[in-house]
Design a protein around this motif. Structure first.
Motif, mmCIF file in Angstrom:
data_model
loop_
_atom_site.group_PDB
_atom_site.id
_atom_site.type_symbol
_atom_site.label_atom_id
_atom_site.label_comp_id
_atom_site.label_asym_id
_atom_site.label_seq_id
_atom_site.Cartn_x
_atom_site.Cartn_y
_atom_site.Cartn_z
ATOM 1 N N ILE A 7 0.884 -1.163 -0.181
ATOM 2 C CA ILE A 7 -0.042 0.167 -0.028
ATOM 3 C C ILE A 7 0.886 1.259 0.261
ATOM 4 N N VAL A 8 0.639 2.036 -1.121
ATOM 5 C CA VAL A 8 1.682 3.382 -1.233
ATOM 6 C C VAL A 8 0.814 4.473 -0.614
ATOM 7 N N GLY A 9 1.245 4.922 0.840
ATOM 8 C CA GLY A 9 0.575 6.037 1.279
ATOM 9 C C GLY A 9 -0.033 5.695 2.628
ATOM 10 N N GLY A 10 0.647 6.362 3.616
ATOM 11 C CA GLY A 10 0.277 6.092 4.957
ATOM 12 C C GLY A 10 -0.658 7.045 5.643
ATOM 13 N N GLY A 11 -1.507 7.635 4.693
ATOM 14 C CA GLY A 11 -2.623 8.577 5.339
ATOM 15 C C GLY A 11 -3.786 7.788 5.832
ATOM 16 N N ILE A 12 -5.067 8.484 6.001
ATOM 17 C CA ILE A 12 -5.907 7.564 6.579
ATOM 18 C C ILE A 12 -6.490 6.603 5.561
ATOM 19 N N ILE A 13 -6.342 7.195 4.268
ATOM 20 C CA ILE A 13 -6.951 5.988 3.306
ATOM 21 C C ILE A 13 -5.799 4.786 3.147
ATOM 22 N N GLY A 14 -4.698 5.156 3.185
ATOM 23 C CA GLY A 14 -3.704 3.992 3.215
ATOM 24 C C GLY A 14 -3.994 3.062 4.529
ATOM 25 N N CYS A 41 -2.330 15.659 5.567
ATOM 26 C CA CYS A 41 -3.673 15.792 5.337
ATOM 27 C C CYS A 41 -4.418 15.148 6.467
ATOM 28 N N SER A 42 -4.057 13.883 6.791
ATOM 29 C CA SER A 42 -4.838 13.257 7.544
ATOM 30 C C SER A 42 -4.793 13.329 9.181
ATOM 31 N N PHE A 43 -3.879 14.295 9.451
ATOM 32 C CA PHE A 43 -3.806 14.577 11.042
ATOM 33 C C PHE A 43 -4.547 15.823 11.313
ATOM 34 N N ASN A 45 -6.621 17.656 10.189
ATOM 35 C CA ASN A 45 -8.020 18.015 9.708
ATOM 36 C C ASN A 45 -9.057 18.093 10.748
ATOM 37 N N ALA A 46 -10.345 18.423 10.259
ATOM 38 C CA ALA A 46 -11.465 19.061 11.443
ATOM 39 C C ALA A 46 -12.116 17.616 12.209
ATOM 40 N N GLY A 47 -11.725 16.445 11.653
ATOM 41 C CA GLY A 47 -12.193 15.338 12.478
ATOM 42 C C GLY A 47 -13.481 14.926 12.218
ATOM 43 N N SER A 258 1.274 11.973 -9.942
ATOM 44 C CA SER A 258 2.706 11.960 -10.138
ATOM 45 C C SER A 258 3.349 10.572 -9.836
ATOM 46 N N THR A 259 2.852 9.796 -8.819
ATOM 47 C CA THR A 259 3.248 8.419 -8.422
ATOM 48 C C THR A 259 2.891 7.421 -9.586
ATOM 49 N N ALA A 260 1.550 7.709 -9.907
ATOM 50 C CA ALA A 260 1.005 6.710 -11.041
ATOM 51 C C ALA A 260 1.284 7.266 -12.467
ATOM 52 N N ALA A 379 -8.270 10.914 -3.980
ATOM 53 C CA ALA A 379 -9.205 11.882 -4.078
ATOM 54 C C ALA A 379 -10.371 11.868 -3.491
ATOM 55 N N HIS A 380 -10.370 11.849 -1.973
ATOM 56 C CA HIS A 380 -11.308 11.972 -1.112
ATOM 57 C C HIS A 380 -11.745 13.400 -0.863
ATOM 58 N N ALA A 381 -11.103 14.129 -1.275
ATOM 59 C CA ALA A 381 -11.135 15.815 -1.118
ATOM 60 C C ALA A 381 -11.489 15.993 0.484
HETATM 61 C C1 LIG Z 1 -8.461 21.736 6.886
HETATM 62 C C2 LIG Z 1 -8.849 20.464 6.470
HETATM 63 C C3 LIG Z 1 -10.202 20.013 7.280
HETATM 64 C C4 LIG Z 1 -10.522 18.744 6.921
HETATM 65 N N1 LIG Z 1 -11.773 18.230 7.692
HETATM 66 C C5 LIG Z 1 -12.145 16.788 7.270
HETATM 67 C C6 LIG Z 1 -13.210 16.612 7.858
HETATM 68 O O1 LIG Z 1 -13.723 17.283 8.960
HETATM 69 N N2 LIG Z 1 -13.853 15.293 7.783
HETATM 70 C C7 LIG Z 1 -13.234 14.558 6.623
HETATM 71 O O2 LIG Z 1 -13.842 13.792 6.169
HETATM 72 N N3 LIG Z 1 -12.241 15.183 5.802
HETATM 73 C C8 LIG Z 1 -11.453 16.233 6.371
HETATM 74 N N4 LIG Z 1 -10.668 16.832 5.471
HETATM 75 C C9 LIG Z 1 -10.089 16.032 3.952
HETATM 76 C C10 LIG Z 1 -9.068 14.746 4.677
HETATM 77 O O3 LIG Z 1 -8.143 15.261 5.694
HETATM 78 C C11 LIG Z 1 -8.519 14.237 3.397
HETATM 79 O O4 LIG Z 1 -9.591 13.873 2.627
HETATM 80 C C12 LIG Z 1 -7.716 12.866 3.740
HETATM 81 O O5 LIG Z 1 -6.666 13.276 4.847
HETATM 82 C C13 LIG Z 1 -6.865 12.451 2.618
HETATM 83 O O6 LIG Z 1 -6.227 11.152 3.154
HETATM 84 P P1 LIG Z 1 -4.994 10.488 2.185
HETATM 85 O O7 LIG Z 1 -4.751 9.194 2.827
HETATM 86 O O8 LIG Z 1 -6.021 10.280 0.810
HETATM 87 O O9 LIG Z 1 -4.008 11.453 1.753
HETATM 88 P P2 LIG Z 1 -2.785 11.840 2.793
HETATM 89 O O10 LIG Z 1 -3.158 12.050 4.206
HETATM 90 O O11 LIG Z 1 -2.276 13.234 2.116
HETATM 91 O O12 LIG Z 1 -1.928 10.739 2.553
HETATM 92 C C14 LIG Z 1 -1.078 10.463 1.617
HETATM 93 C C15 LIG Z 1 0.211 9.818 1.812
HETATM 94 O O13 LIG Z 1 0.901 9.297 0.590
HETATM 95 C C16 LIG Z 1 2.235 9.480 0.776
HETATM 96 N N5 LIG Z 1 2.719 9.311 -0.579
HETATM 97 C C17 LIG Z 1 2.477 10.187 -1.628
HETATM 98 N N6 LIG Z 1 2.968 9.897 -2.524
HETATM 99 C C18 LIG Z 1 3.856 8.846 -2.264
HETATM 100 C C19 LIG Z 1 4.934 8.262 -2.876
HETATM 101 N N7 LIG Z 1 5.187 8.229 -4.311
HETATM 102 N N8 LIG Z 1 5.745 6.937 -2.030
HETATM 103 C C20 LIG Z 1 5.359 7.005 -0.944
HETATM 104 N N9 LIG Z 1 4.691 7.766 -0.107
HETATM 105 C C21 LIG Z 1 3.735 8.790 -0.771
HETATM 106 C C22 LIG Z 1 2.266 10.933 1.411
HETATM 107 O O14 LIG Z 1 3.463 11.098 2.326
HETATM 108 C C23 LIG Z 1 1.175 10.839 2.646
HETATM 109 O O15 LIG Z 1 1.583 10.503 3.792
HETATM 110 C C24 LIG Z 1 -10.003 18.029 5.696
HETATM 111 C C25 LIG Z 1 -8.881 18.575 5.108
HETATM 112 C C26 LIG Z 1 -8.305 19.732 5.634
HETATM 113 C C27 LIG Z 1 -6.977 20.382 4.682
#
Ligand SMILES: Cc1cc2nc3c(=O)[nH]c(=O)nc-3n(C[C@H](O)[C@H](O)[C@H](O)COP(=O)(O)OP(=O)(O)OC[C@H]3O[C@@H](n4cnc5c(N)ncnc54)[C@H](O)[C@@H]3O)c2cc1C
Length: 417
Positions: A7-14, A41-43, A45-47, A258-260, A379-381
């Motif tokens: 799994i590439v990416g350790g955000g909430i979706i990963g 982005c996953s840390f 945010n507004a929760g 860019s990764t894809a 792309a969960h915005a």
């Molecule tokens: C101000 C703010 C408030 C928000 N409030 C809410 C809310 O209340 N409720 C809600 O549902 N959502 C909210 N969101 C949206 C939510 O935070 C995001 O949709 C979510 O965090 C996206 O998660 P992700 O795992 O897709 O991306 P990310 O958290 O960005 O994780 C992607 C990870 O992939 C890694 N990565 C990328 N490319 C590579 C690569 N080539 N090699 C290795 N690692 C790579 C990155 O380092 C990163 O750690 C908010 C966002 C913001 C900015």
């Protein structure tokens, strides 16, 4: 031998994808280019977990609102004007997708996804070994003007028609619901099914569960390319060397395109930068999370702290903080919560995160034609926290071949190819 998944990416979706894959018996490795102490982005945010947000970002009126706001540096929305072919193509697709017909098609799907995810949060919250403090008290859309309240009442009616409960309240009724904070408003809409939590704590709990399930983590490991043949990935080429697996899942957030890039996949995503500011000793602590509707600022109590988050700034992949946009958030607060003052934020370090935004406001979830063993979850915005668990369940189902009732067509990563 169980299927090996990278799994590439350790955000909430990963992490959610890793969790449900590991639970399904797959052998999971998570890679992230950042260290374990990442703060993306996953840390910050507004929760909020928001079944009330069933209207995708690409909706009628958004283009006009964006054009109006983009000239004001303190407004909630901003596009940095630049001659960038990807941005122009993205904006064109956004405009094309912002029709009532598309919103009508997307809304029931977003509703079902977020309700399924909310149920998954409930299940996770009941696990005895983890505690991420899920608060089930709903969300208040606070309206300063009667005009906005009337508009929100129409939205509340639409929500009820979709089966999402919503109650329109005047100022007195709103205060009775949340007496902890003084408000200067015409009224509010209360969405009782919405919830909130502390995302930093939720991420820590997921990590703890993944360690328990035997998931492997490779930090500071960036995917810089791929080894492929015959439409199949053999290895992710990383800063640590080649990493092989049977299946690859891309959860790279705003960096997914860019990764894809070398994989023959067109995955339009623009980074929508947002900021948050957390007060550890706020003057007042509301009970219920809220959105300042006109200002588009989210407010979430997190234990004894209070987080304010907002703005959507399309300025590329830069993580630089624009103080004018942070000021826009700070200035809006006393207009709704008169006990707060801009000085309360002196010395508070703003956090920033890049929301991965598709042009039609729906995430990319599922397998792609481009490579037989590649699955996308990105792309969960503004909904990444909300949709994290259901996305993880869908990814695990894709990989195990489990039948689900989900209609993947609207979410297909190939829809812009
Ligand atoms: C101000 C703010 C408030 C928000 N409030 C809410 C809310 O209340 N409720 C809600 O549902 N959502 C909210 N969101 C949206 C939510 O935070 C995001 O949709 C979510 O965090 C996206 O998660 P992700 O795992 O897709 O991306 P990310 O958290 O960005 O994780 C992607 C990870 O992939 C890694 N990565 C990328 N490319 C590579 C690569 N080539 N090699 C290795 N690692 C790579 C990155 O380092 C990163 O750690 C908010 C966002 C913001 C900015």
């Amino acid at each position: 031998m169980s299927t090996q998944v990278v799994i590439v990416g350790g955000g909430i979706i990963g992490l959610c994808s890793a969790y449900y894959c590991a639970k399904a018996g797959l052998k999971v490795t998570v890679l992230d280019r950042n260290s374990e102490e990442r703060d993306g982005c996953s840390f910050g945010n507004a929760g909020m977990i928001v079944p009330s947000h069933f209207v995708p970002l690409a909706a009628p009126g958004m283009v006009a609102l964006g054009l109006k706001w983009m000239w004001n540096p303190e407004s909630p929305f901003y596009i940095r004007p630049r001659l960038d072919a990807d941005l122009i193509a993205w904006a064109y697709r956004f405009w094309k997708a912002s029709t009532p017909r598309r919103v009508e098609k997307a809304a029931p799907l977003l509703r079902d996804l977020s309700l399924a995810s909310r149920a998954a949060f409930e299940t996770l919250a009941n696990l005895p070994q983890i505690d991420f403090g899920l608060v089930r008290q709903g969300l208040l859309m606070l309206c300063k003007s009667q005009h906005t309240l009337d508009e929100e009442a129409v939205a509340a009616e639409k929500a009820r028609r979709l089966g999402i409960p919503a109650t329109v309240l005047d100022a007195k009724q709103t205060s009775a619901l949340d007496p902890n904070v003084q408000m200067l408003i015409a009224g509010a809409v209360h969405f009782p099914l919405d919830c909130h939590l502390n995302p930093n704590r939720f991420m820590a709990c997921l990590k703890q569960e993944l360690d328990r399930l035997g998931c492997r983590f490779l930090w500071k490991t960036e995917v810089t390319g791929w080894k492929t043949s015959d439409r199949k990935i053999h290895a992710a080429v990383t800063s640590l060397g080649e990493i092989t697996a049977d299946e690859f899942v891309l959860c790279g957030g705003s960096w997914s395109p860019s990764t894809a890039a070398d994989l023959g996949l067109n995955l339009p995503i623009q980074a929508g930068k947002g900021y948050s500011l957390t007060l550890t000793a706020p003057r007042q602590l509301p009970r219920i999370c809220a959105i300042f509707t006109e200002a588009r600022v989210a407010v979430t109590p997190m234990g004894s702290s209070l987080r304010f988050g907002g703005t959507m700034e399309l300025s590329g992949l830069t993580e630089e903080i624009d103080p004018r946009r942070v000021q826009g958030i700070i200035k809006s607060i006393p207009r709704y919560y008169p006990e707060f003052e801009p000085d309360d934020f002196t010395g508070i370090q703003p956090w920033r995160g890049l929301r991965p935004c598709s042009p039609d406001g729906l995430p990319y979830i599922g397998r792609t034609r481009s490579q037989a063993n590649l699955t996308i979850a990105s792309a969960h915005a503004m909904m990444g926290l909300t949709l994290g668990p259901v996305t993880g369940q869908m990814i695990a189902a894709c990989l195990t071949g489990e039948k689900t009732g989900w209609e993947f067509e609207l979410l297909s990563p190939d829809r812009h190819s």
